[in-house]
Design an enzyme around this catalytic site. Structure first.
Site, PDB file in Angstrom:
ATOM      1  N   ASP A 311       0.856  -1.210   0.000  1.00 62.82           N
ATOM      2  CA  ASP A 311       0.000   0.000   0.000  1.00 62.82           C
ATOM      3  C   ASP A 311       0.886   1.252   0.000  1.00 62.82           C
ATOM      4  O   ASP A 311       0.640   2.213   0.746  1.00 62.82           O
ATOM      5  CB  ASP A 311      -0.990   0.014   1.178  1.00 62.82           C
ATOM      6  CG  ASP A 311      -2.022   1.131   1.036  1.00 62.82           C
ATOM      7  OD1 ASP A 311      -2.141   1.709  -0.056  1.00 62.82           O
ATOM      8  OD2 ASP A 311      -2.704   1.437   2.032  1.00 62.82           O
ATOM      9  N   HIS A 315       3.157  10.707  -0.255  1.00 54.39           N
ATOM     10  CA  HIS A 315       2.764  12.108  -0.070  1.00 54.39           C
ATOM     11  C   HIS A 315       4.035  12.918   0.145  1.00 54.39           C
ATOM     12  O   HIS A 315       5.084  12.363   0.493  1.00 54.39           O
ATOM     13  CB  HIS A 315       1.858  12.253   1.155  1.00 54.39           C
ATOM     14  CG  HIS A 315       0.539  11.553   1.015  1.00 54.39           C
ATOM     15  ND1 HIS A 315      -0.406  11.915   0.089  1.00 54.39           N
ATOM     16  CD2 HIS A 315       0.012  10.492   1.678  1.00 54.39           C
ATOM     17  CE1 HIS A 315      -1.468  11.116   0.188  1.00 54.39           C
ATOM     18  NE2 HIS A 315      -1.236  10.236   1.141  1.00 54.39           N
TER      19      HIS A 315
HETATM   20  C1  NCD Z   1      -4.077   5.770   0.251  1.00 59.00           C
HETATM   21  C2  NCD Z   1      -3.704   6.929  -0.655  1.00 59.00           C
HETATM   22  O1  NCD Z   1      -3.090   7.870  -0.193  1.00 59.00           O
HETATM   23  O2  NCD Z   1      -3.971   6.839  -1.872  1.00 59.00           O
HETATM   24  N1  NCD Z   1      -3.906   6.143   1.622  1.00 59.00           N
HETATM   25  C3  NCD Z   1      -3.760   5.332   2.671  1.00 59.00           C
HETATM   26  O3  NCD Z   1      -3.712   5.815   3.799  1.00 59.00           O
HETATM   27  N2  NCD Z   1      -3.632   4.029   2.517  1.00 59.00           N
HETATM   28  C4  NCD Z   1      -5.438   5.314  -0.063  1.00 59.00           C
HETATM   29  C5  NCD Z   1      -5.781   3.956   0.457  1.00 59.00           C
HETATM   30  O4  NCD Z   1      -5.299   2.941  -0.026  1.00 59.00           O
HETATM   31  O5  NCD Z   1      -6.598   3.912   1.367  1.00 59.00           O
HETATM   32 ZN    ZN Z   2      -4.075   1.923  -0.975  1.00 55.31          ZN
END
Ligand code: NCD
Ligand code: ZN
Length: 447
Positions: A311, A315
């Site tokens: 995941d 950012h």
């Molecule tokens: C993800 C994102 O920033 O795209 N953020 C996160 O906290 N995991 C979105 C997601 O997969 O929920």
């Molecule tokens: Zn995600």
């Protein structure tokens, strides 16, 4: 002197690259072997002294030689969010992290809801990539308006409750049924983010209560009930709670209900959140130590959770270093997942068989990727060479643009030092040895 017939055959086959004397996992144990590569493919695995001659030989003595990780949950951003990550930086991070295939989530800006956006992403990835990049699509507000021209080039359909993917829609039973019918019609997995809570939380406490384990387990229960009525293949993303994992275990039927867990939910808990900024802010949130232990058990002992996925959700530093309530959710994971998971093997938290199953083989199988996820004759030469060396994770060494990590300063015992994609060395001890876009493919699902 006459050449033996075996030598003559080897000469005719012209081995391009020999990874010599590395530690290959055979029957669950690191075993000294050499891997021969011809073109894109693994030609064979050879014992000491039986290796064929090769045009290029890499000495891998003392290093693990493993299939590259297949990371089925990655946000490579790009397009209008290239300032967070683009295909160049994101796939460099993958290669440096020992990941040879990533699958890119559709919640980009613009989101993947049409063939034209998918084409933009594929074209940019083709020019910039250092590893294989596959894609998912989202579901439009009106499920019947799904752009069927997406189907041939995607590996799954993602249910994501927030903007930019149909934010604000209610995931009630009829919408869930329609989404499952859609994905099963095209023989694609329906990937699902098990948290339907909406809106911003004004404080840390509100964030945790809004995105609670109760919420996660309820969402899993709703989707599993629909799966039992409609059929198809449901894949639960980033399971983080013991209760949700237990529900999945009870409802499992192989290849109909599958699930993944992230390294941050395996290695961190809420106790690891220090300070008031967003360094550890992620969805789903970090949970209790007890949840964490149950996730390990479900991954390794019960196989109720199939695989590990990072995941990777990049950012900027500014977006992460704000006050917790204002900071954005998501953590970089491409450069820490393989080191963390192999450290868990070396520390005997999981076996080599667990590692190969959860990081390589089952992701390939869930996605239906032909020729990937296994290091064996005839499979794609997507390989990582890992050195058993101890080092400290430091975000500012990442190739990813996202360098704020909750794993900062953590010691790991495994370092990917060389990454091979489709038979080509891409990354070698900190350097990229091919240009962008010269290796990799858009992997397709076998039908
Ligand atoms: C993800 C994102 O920033 O795209 N953020 C996160 O906290 N995991 C979105 C997601 O997969 O929920
Ligand atoms: Zn995600």
């Amino acid at each position: 002197m006459l050449e033996s017939s075996a030598t003559v055959v080897w000469r005719l086959m012209a081995i391009d690259l020999l990874l010599k004397d590395g530690l290959v996992i055979l029957q669950g144990k690191p075993t000294k072997r050499s891997i021969a590569i011809v073109g894109h493919t693994i030609e064979g695995i050879y014992s000491d002294g039986e290796e064929p001659p090769a045009k290029e030989v890499m000495d891998c003595t003392g290093m693990y030689v493993l299939p590259g990780m297949i990371d089925m949950h990655v946000h490579l951003r790009d397009l209008n969010q290239s300032y967070k990550e683009d295909y160049d930086s994101g796939t460099r991070a993958a290669a440096a992290g020992g990941v040879t295939t990533v699958v890119d989530m559709p919640n980009s800006v613009p989101p993947v809801l049409s063939r034209s956006v998918l084409d933009m992403k594929i074209n940019r990835a083709r020019k910039q990539r250092f590893v294989n990049v596959g894609f998912y699509a989202g579901i439009p507000r009106d499920v019947t308006a799904f752009d069927t021209a997406l189907v041939g080039d995607i590996l799954g359909i993602k249910v994501y409750p927030h903007a930019p993917l149909a934010g604000g829609v209610t995931w009630n039973s009829s919408r869930i049924h329609a989404a499952l019918q859609l994905s099963s019609k095209y023989n694609l997995p329906l990937l699902f983010h098990p948290d339907l809570a909406r809106g911003k939380a004004a404080s840390i406490t509100e964030f945790f209560s809004k995105h609670s384990c109760k919420e996660e387990a309820n969402a899993v229960a709703m989707f599993v009930a629909a799966l039992q009525e409609v059929g198809g293949h449901l894949h639960v993303c980033h399971v983080s709670c013991a209760s949700a994992a237990e529900l999945i275990m009870k409802s499992r039927a192989e290849e109909i209900l599958t699930a993944e867990v992230t390294p941050h939910h395996l290695f961190l808990s809420r106790d690891d959140i220090h300070g008031q900024d967003g360094t550890s802010k992620v969805l789903p949130p970090l949970r209790s130590r007890q949840d964490r232990e149950v996730l390990w058990y479900m991954l390794c002992k019960r196989c109720a959770i199939d695989c590990v996925a990072s995941d990777h959700a990049p950012h900027t530093r500014d977006e992460k270093m704000r006050d917790f309530a204002e900071a954005l959710s998501g953590l970089p994971g491409l450069e820490t997942t393989v080191p963390l998971m192999i450290t868990a093997v070396l520390e005997k938290r999981m076996t080599w068989a667990d590692y190969l199953r959860t990081c390589c083989y089952l992701p390939a199988r869930i996605l239906g990727l032909r020729g990937k996820g296994i290091l064996a004759k005839g499979f794609d030469a997507d390989i990582v060479v890992v050195s058993p060396e101890e080092y400290e994770i430091q975000g500012d060494t990442f190739f990813s643009k996202a360098r704020v990590t909750p794993f900062e300063g953590r010691h790991v015992k495994a370092k990917p030092v060389m990454t091979i994609v489709e038979g080509q060395i891409v990354y070698d001890h900190g350097r990229f040895v091919v240009g962008p876009g010269l290796v990799g493919c858009v992997p397709v699902r076998k039908r």
